[in-house]
Design an enzyme around this catalytic site. Structure first.
Site, PDB file in Angstrom:
ATOM      1  N   CYS A  41       6.836  -7.251   2.395  1.00 36.16           N
ATOM      2  CA  CYS A  41       5.676  -7.063   1.521  1.00 36.16           C
ATOM      3  C   CYS A  41       5.097  -5.677   1.802  1.00 36.16           C
ATOM      4  O   CYS A  41       5.836  -4.742   2.087  1.00 36.16           O
ATOM      5  CB  CYS A  41       4.651  -8.178   1.737  1.00 36.16           C
ATOM      6  N   TYR A  42       3.806  -5.537   1.724  1.00 34.33           N
ATOM      7  CA  TYR A  42       3.162  -4.237   1.960  1.00 34.33           C
ATOM      8  C   TYR A  42       3.103  -3.901   3.448  1.00 34.33           C
ATOM      9  O   TYR A  42       3.549  -2.850   3.883  1.00 34.33           O
ATOM     10  CB  TYR A  42       1.735  -4.229   1.396  1.00 34.33           C
TER      11      TYR A  42
END
Length: 110
Positions: A65-66
């Site tokens: 993800c981020y």
């Protein structure tokens, strides 16, 4: 595997390049388009069915993800869908980009 495991970007990089796992990126479409790991599958609610149809449940899945937080929920979800081994990539794309800046692909010719 009853619980997903966390791995660092170096381990994820090695598994991916050895063909021992697939990498999925769960970030939003704009972030993915601005830069993503080459070979990563962009996993969204809309592409989940395609991913599950095209990937064996025995093949380990690494979720990015981020920053390594949202991937944990997605990793647990994939385990619940029947995948044998699922990993959450610590630090997410942010860490990947810092460790492997040359290995970032841009969807819009960047």
């Amino acid at each position: 595997m009853d619980q997903f495991e966390c791995i660092n970007v170096e381990e994820a990089h090695q598994k991916m390049h050895q063909g021992k796992a697939v990498l999925v990126d769960i970030r939003d479409p704009q972030s993915y388009a601005m830069g993503h790991t080459p070979g990563a599958f962009h996993l969204t609610n809309d592409t989940l069915g395609t991913f599950m149809r095209d990937n064996d449940f025995e093949t380990p899945v690494m979720v990015m993800c981020y920053h390594g937080n949202s991937s944990k929920g997605a990793a647990q979800y994939l385990l619940q869908q029947g995948y044998d081994a699922v990993y959450s990539v610590d630090g997410g794309f942010d860490a990947w980009h810092r460790h492997f800046p040359a290995e970032v692909e841009h969807a819009f010719g960047g």
